[in-house]
Structure formats: structure tokens, C-alpha cells
Scaffold this active site. Sequence first.
Site, PDB file in Angstrom:
ATOM      1  N   HIS A 146       0.666  10.814   4.014  1.00  0.00           N
ATOM      2  CA  HIS A 146       1.366  11.639   4.998  1.00  0.00           C
ATOM      3  C   HIS A 146       0.495  11.952   6.204  1.00  0.00           C
ATOM      4  O   HIS A 146      -0.711  11.726   6.205  1.00  0.00           O
ATOM      5  CB  HIS A 146       1.866  12.940   4.343  1.00  0.00           C
ATOM      6  CG  HIS A 146       0.789  13.834   3.831  1.00  0.00           C
ATOM      7  ND1 HIS A 146       0.070  14.696   4.630  1.00  0.00           N
ATOM      8  CD2 HIS A 146       0.296  14.016   2.575  1.00  0.00           C
ATOM      9  CE1 HIS A 146      -0.800  15.372   3.904  1.00  0.00           C
ATOM     10  NE2 HIS A 146      -0.685  14.968   2.647  1.00  0.00           N
ATOM     11  N   CYS A 162      -3.419  14.221  -1.953  1.00  0.00           N
ATOM     12  CA  CYS A 162      -2.683  13.249  -1.146  1.00  0.00           C
ATOM     13  C   CYS A 162      -3.602  12.506  -0.185  1.00  0.00           C
ATOM     14  O   CYS A 162      -4.783  12.820  -0.051  1.00  0.00           O
ATOM     15  CB  CYS A 162      -1.570  13.949  -0.384  1.00  0.00           C
ATOM     16  SG  CYS A 162      -0.255  14.565  -1.455  1.00  0.00           S
TER      17      CYS A 162
END
Length: 186
Positions: A146, A162
Site C-alpha cells: 500500500h 505491510c
Amino acid sequence: MLSRRQIIAGSLATLAALPTTHALAKKKFVLPRKFKPRRVNYRNDLKPGTIVVDPANHFLYFIENNRKARRYGVGVGRAGLAFKGSAIIKRKAEWPRWTPTQNMIRREPKKYTKYAGGLAGGVNNPLGARALYLYKNGRDTHFRIHGTNQPSSIGQSVSSGCIRMINAHVEDLYNRVPLGARVIVI
């Protein structure tokens, strides 16, 4: 009553006591050159469209044809929090909604409990401009590739697991990656 001269002298003294513009200006983040996207040689037998993440060196490679790849700098998870292995991109989102995982809330309740209901997409959202959702065996891993609203985290191991990218870079990757693409985190 104050004279015009007293008002001007008082105003000038007040202005002189204020910090200069330079002192007030925030230092602008400059991404180190090695983390800027570029096309590189990448010797492999992987199918074009595959993503390879090298957390130790903070790079993500999007495999292209002819032993080439597009390389991006990334921020990755702190030790013990990062995803390892392989997954499939089953979902993509623009300006995605973010909700911390139960593990994040349990680890840092003061930081994450207030977001337990989620946070709408936008510039203040930790997922940034785009998100690619990683699935394994048909189940959401809760790990994402992301964007970020913290560009200084690129090249660092600081996230909750992440893979973070500069917003403009994740937008570029988002446009290149099809659903069903394989992701390998080495």
C-alpha cells in the site's frame, strides 16, 4: 494615547521576536535516489507480472519481460511482524478504508483502539492512495502492499507488517499489476 512612532516601534519589536520563516519551515523529505523507481536487470524464471519483495534490502520488484524488473523502494514490517512466503493479489482498492487488525490493537491499544471502527480513505489514512490485498489459500492474510502518508518510512523496517510505498509509486504499481498476480516475499 500611543503615537504612530510608538505603534510602529512596538510592531517592529514584535516582528523581530518572531522566528524566521526558515525556522518555521518544515524540512522537506527527499527520497534517497536508490529507492526511486527504475528498470533493472533481474535474473529469474518468474512469470511477468509477479511481484518479489526483498525486505532485507527494502525493495519490491515487479517482474517484466526479458529478465528485467521495475524496482521500487519500500518500507517493511518490523522484525517478527512481516509477511513471508507467497500470496496472490485478490483485491485492489483506490483510497482504501483502513481498519487496524485485532493484533495491532492488542499490541498498541492506546494507538489503535480509536480506529477499531475503521478510517475512511484519504490523505490521512495509513494505507495511502492504493492497496493491493494479499491472500493465501483463498484467505485474506491482512497484509497489504500500500501507499503511505509517511514517506520517510521508505527504506525502514517500521510498519506493522505491510509493505509501504510512496503514494505515486504504489499508484504506478497498481496500474501494472493484475488481479491474481503472485507476490513472493523472500
